[in-house]
Design a protein around this motif. Structure first.
Motif, PDB file in Angstrom:
ATOM      1  N   TYR A 119       0.815  -1.294  -0.048  1.00  0.00           N
ATOM      2  CA  TYR A 119       0.064   0.043  -0.021  1.00  0.00           C
ATOM      3  C   TYR A 119       0.914   1.369  -0.020  1.00  0.00           C
ATOM      4  O   TYR A 119       0.638   2.214  -0.882  1.00  0.00           O
ATOM      5  N   SER A 120       1.885   1.336   0.902  1.00  0.00           N
ATOM      6  CA  SER A 120       2.909   2.515   1.020  1.00  0.00           C
ATOM      7  C   SER A 120       3.437   2.604  -0.384  1.00  0.00           C
ATOM      8  O   SER A 120       3.475   3.900  -0.944  1.00  0.00           O
ATOM      9  N   LYS A 123       0.921   3.966  -3.109  1.00  0.00           N
ATOM     10  CA  LYS A 123       0.637   5.369  -2.820  1.00  0.00           C
ATOM     11  C   LYS A 123       1.713   6.310  -3.470  1.00  0.00           C
ATOM     12  O   LYS A 123       1.579   7.455  -3.917  1.00  0.00           O
ATOM     13  N   ASP A 124       2.564   6.026  -3.605  1.00  0.00           N
ATOM     14  CA  ASP A 124       3.793   6.619  -4.046  1.00  0.00           C
ATOM     15  C   ASP A 124       4.063   6.512  -5.809  1.00  0.00           C
ATOM     16  O   ASP A 124       4.962   7.115  -6.212  1.00  0.00           O
ATOM     17  N   ASP A 126       2.583   6.559  -9.596  1.00  0.00           N
ATOM     18  CA  ASP A 126       1.636   7.260 -10.654  1.00  0.00           C
ATOM     19  C   ASP A 126       0.762   5.846 -11.100  1.00  0.00           C
ATOM     20  O   ASP A 126       1.486   5.366 -12.372  1.00  0.00           O
ATOM     21  N   THR A 130      -6.740   1.791 -11.471  1.00  0.00           N
ATOM     22  CA  THR A 130      -7.284   2.157 -10.042  1.00  0.00           C
ATOM     23  C   THR A 130      -7.161   0.808  -9.117  1.00  0.00           C
ATOM     24  O   THR A 130      -7.530  -0.482  -9.378  1.00  0.00           O
ATOM     25  N   TRP A 133      -8.211   0.118  -1.451  1.00  0.00           N
ATOM     26  CA  TRP A 133      -7.788  -0.281  -0.335  1.00  0.00           C
ATOM     27  C   TRP A 133      -8.778  -0.606   0.653  1.00  0.00           C
ATOM     28  O   TRP A 133      -9.560   0.279   0.956  1.00  0.00           O
ATOM     29  N   LEU A 148      -5.231  -4.580  -0.740  1.00  0.00           N
ATOM     30  CA  LEU A 148      -5.309  -3.827  -2.037  1.00  0.00           C
ATOM     31  C   LEU A 148      -6.086  -4.858  -2.898  1.00  0.00           C
ATOM     32  O   LEU A 148      -5.990  -6.105  -2.842  1.00  0.00           O
ATOM     33  N   GLU A 171     -10.275   3.466   0.636  1.00  0.00           N
ATOM     34  CA  GLU A 171      -9.641   4.278  -0.205  1.00  0.00           C
ATOM     35  C   GLU A 171      -9.514   3.881  -1.246  1.00  0.00           C
ATOM     36  O   GLU A 171      -9.364   2.801  -1.725  1.00  0.00           O
ATOM     37  N   LEU A 173      -7.347   4.421  -4.812  1.00  0.00           N
ATOM     38  CA  LEU A 173      -5.909   4.853  -5.316  1.00  0.00           C
ATOM     39  C   LEU A 173      -6.176   4.964  -6.980  1.00  0.00           C
ATOM     40  O   LEU A 173      -6.177   4.102  -7.574  1.00  0.00           O
TER      41      LEU A 173
END
Length: 174
Positions: A119-120, A123-124, A126, A130, A133, A148, A171, A173
């Protein structure tokens, strides 16, 4: 699994397609080696492509593990984790723990830790697709756990076939 493979292929091809020239011709020949690519693109751009491709392979294996756990298939989770253990230092201990156990509960504990790391990383990035989370409050004996997914529909890797729809999207992403 087809969707995961398509995601990996889509990620790589869309990254490469943005490098064409104004005439729409391909800037690179498929047979070009890395040293030629480094010279033409510069070290930084090449590093970004390699990181994106590495992430695509990692996320593909992650989703294989998730799908195996949803299906209560400890052997398939082991197989996918063996591939993943070779990819990234951050997730290697968790992937090795999943690969070395055939106990679904133990695999799910390691998958929960792995999910936080992935997940971390997601999030970083691009992202080209889609991701969701998700959270299940009942997982891990009521402690709750996240994961995820590529689909908005909940398919819970912690509850497996006992309660596959338990959980919610926390969430989105992109």
């Amino acid at each position: 699994m087809v969707a995961v493979a398509a995601f990996g292929f889509f990620s790589f091809t869309t990254s490469c397609n943005h490098m064409g020239n104004k005439n729409g011709e391909h800037m690179m020949d498929e047979t070009m080696d890395n040293s030629s690519m480094n010279t033409m693109m510069g070290e930084n751009e090449m590093g970004n492509l390699e990181q994106q491709d590495e992430f695509s392979m990692m996320i593909s294996s992650y989703f294989e593990i998730k799908d195996a756990l949803v299906s209560d298939d400890s052997q398939a989770a082991q197989t996918a984790a063996m591939k993943m253990a070779k990819m990234d230092g951050d997730i290697t201990p968790m992937a090795n723990a999943i690969a070395s156990s055939n106990d679904l509960m133990e695999q799910r504990k390691s998958f929960s830790k792995m999910s936080a790391v992935i997940y971390s990383k997601a999030k970083d990035k691009d992202l080209d697709a889609t991701m969701y989370w998700n959270h299940c409050p009942m997982a891990m004996g009521g402690e709750g756990a996240n994961w995820l997914s590529m689909q908005e529909k909940i398919q819970n890797p912690y509850m497996g076939q006992k309660m596959p729809g338990c959980g919610s999207v926390k969430e989105t992403l992109n």
